[in-house]
Design a protein around this motif. Structure first.
Motif, PDB file in Angstrom:
ATOM      1  N   PHE A 130      48.873-126.810 -50.764  1.00 30.88           N
ATOM      2  CA  PHE A 130      47.926-126.192 -49.831  1.00 30.88           C
ATOM      3  C   PHE A 130      48.131-126.679 -48.393  1.00 30.88           C
ATOM      4  CE2 PHE A 130      44.992-126.162 -53.725  1.00 30.88           C
ATOM      5  CZ  PHE A 130      45.284-124.844 -54.047  1.00 30.88           C
ATOM      6  N   GLU A 133      50.785-124.552 -46.947  1.00 37.10           N
ATOM      7  CA  GLU A 133      50.271-123.215 -46.598  1.00 37.10           C
ATOM      8  C   GLU A 133      49.590-123.242 -45.228  1.00 37.10           C
ATOM      9  OE1 GLU A 133      49.388-121.894 -51.247  1.00 37.10           O
ATOM     10  OE2 GLU A 133      47.722-122.446 -49.949  1.00 37.10           O
ATOM     11  N   GLY A 134      48.785-124.290 -44.987  1.00 34.07           N
ATOM     12  CA  GLY A 134      48.126-124.427 -43.674  1.00 34.07           C
ATOM     13  C   GLY A 134      49.152-124.637 -42.565  1.00 34.07           C
ATOM     14  N   ARG A 169      44.147-126.882 -46.441  1.00 35.40           N
ATOM     15  CA  ARG A 169      44.572-125.822 -45.509  1.00 35.40           C
ATOM     16  C   ARG A 169      44.059-126.134 -44.109  1.00 35.40           C
ATOM     17  NH1 ARG A 169      43.441-120.975 -49.915  1.00 35.40           N
ATOM     18  NH2 ARG A 169      45.345-121.408 -51.119  1.00 35.40           N
ATOM     19  N   HIS A 218      40.834-119.106 -44.730  1.00 34.52           N
ATOM     20  CA  HIS A 218      41.516-119.834 -45.806  1.00 34.52           C
ATOM     21  C   HIS A 218      41.866-118.966 -47.009  1.00 34.52           C
ATOM     22  CE1 HIS A 218      40.074-124.166 -44.560  1.00 34.52           C
ATOM     23  NE2 HIS A 218      40.645-123.500 -43.572  1.00 34.52           N
TER      24      HIS A 218
END
Ligand code: AHR
Length: 313
Positions: A130, A133-134, A169, A218
């Motif tokens: 995650f 992804e952020g 994120r 998000h």
């Protein structure tokens, strides 16, 4: 003391326990049905269990930690072979996972992590990175504003408070944009990963701030709710306000292809087949990697148009 030990001994799993038909029984506690991602994830787990010949005991926690704890206790009482769950929040699992350990039932974390330092409480964690992804969301944004000096006002819709994807994120995106002071997060609030809450919080953001340049949501569902709020406020999503989301479920990809979202970092919900392989291995006492990271990509508007016809969820 003796009475407690006696009770614990009674709840211990006998070798060869589980269902009478010789099939593996998996107890799976799902977060809920808050998003398109979650619906696809539930289907993936159910379909993969059927395909693998694994008996699935499925429980929906409706986004509440107490329901997940109750479900795990019930799986222990039923002496399932393996427990898997996607923790609604990161903290507060040690007590119930120690109960599973005492009962000798292996636990697999899927999709979301826990923050316990005691890694003996679970066999493996299968899911996305995650933070990455952020990072990817932040890197795309930084590129869009390369060579420009004006301030960029960002609003952020977070997932549910305390959840690994919300924490990570936020951090991953924040770390990247912090390198350039022109990027300013002027408002950041939980939208609980749902479309309805995403819309509600975006309405409040729009009332409080006239000068929003970018929305980082998000997940797709909150982004889709926010799009409704932006349109109702007479603005053009994707043009007046740039929108970055995470997931790449079908509705999100459609909005991306339609120009209403600008960029999506993928989070794959299709964890079922890998999960069933892990269930078989841990049931057979085979060793498994402690962390298994899902393969994922990113989508621009052009890439979404190309990928949509094949998108299964
Ligand atoms: O844990 C994965 C996240 O949970 C997804 O990004 C979101 O859509 C879901 O609700």
């Amino acid at each position: 003391m003796i009475a407690v030990a006696g009770l614990a001994a009674c709840s211990k799993k006998e070798p060869g326990g589980g269902s009478d038909d010789g099939k593996i029984t998996l107890g799976f506690s799902q977060v809920g049905a808050e998003s398109g991602w979650r619906t696809a994830n539930t289907k993936s787990v159910q379909d993969a269990a059927t395909a693998a010949g694994i008996t699935l005991k499925f429980s929906d926690a409706q986004q509440k930690q107490e329901n997940q704890i109750q479900a795990i206790r019930s799986f222990i009482a039923q002496k399932v072979d393996v427990i898997a769950f996607s923790p609604v929040v990161e903290s507060g699992w040690d007590a119930v996972l120690n109960e599973a350990k005492e009962a000798k039932i292996p636990v697999i974390l899927t999709d979301r992590a826990i923050d316990s330092p005691d890694t003996s409480l679970y066999q493996t964690f299968l899911g996305s990175d995650f933070i990455k992804e952020g990072n990817l969301a932040g890197e795309w944004l930084v590129k869009q504003y390369e060579g420009k000096n004006d301030p960029v006002n960002i609003v952020e819709l977070q997932g549910n408070t305390g959840a690994a994807p919300a924490n990570d994120r936020k951090k991953g995106f924040g770390d990247v944009i912090a390198k350039d002071p022109k990027f300013k997060v002027i408002a950041s609030q939980p939208g609980d990963f749902t479309r309805a809450k995403g819309k509600e919080v975006m309405e409040a953001f729009l009332k409080a701030h006239q000068d929003i340049d970018v929305l980082f949501a998000h997940n797709d569902d909150m982004g889709l709710g926010a799009i409704e709020a932006i349109e109702a406020a007479g603005k053009k999503p994707g043009v007046d306000i740039k929108i970055i989301t995470i997931d790449a479920v079908h509705d999100g990809m459609q909005a991306l292809a339609d120009g209403k979202i600008n960029f999506i970092a993928e989070c794959s919900p299709l964890l079922g087949p890998q999960l069933m392989e892990l269930v078989k291995k841990v049931k057979n006492g085979e060793s498994v990697e402690k962390r298994i990271v899902t393969n994922e990509t990113t989508f621009t508007q052009e890439q979404a148009k190309a990928a949509l016809p094949e998108r299964k969820y």
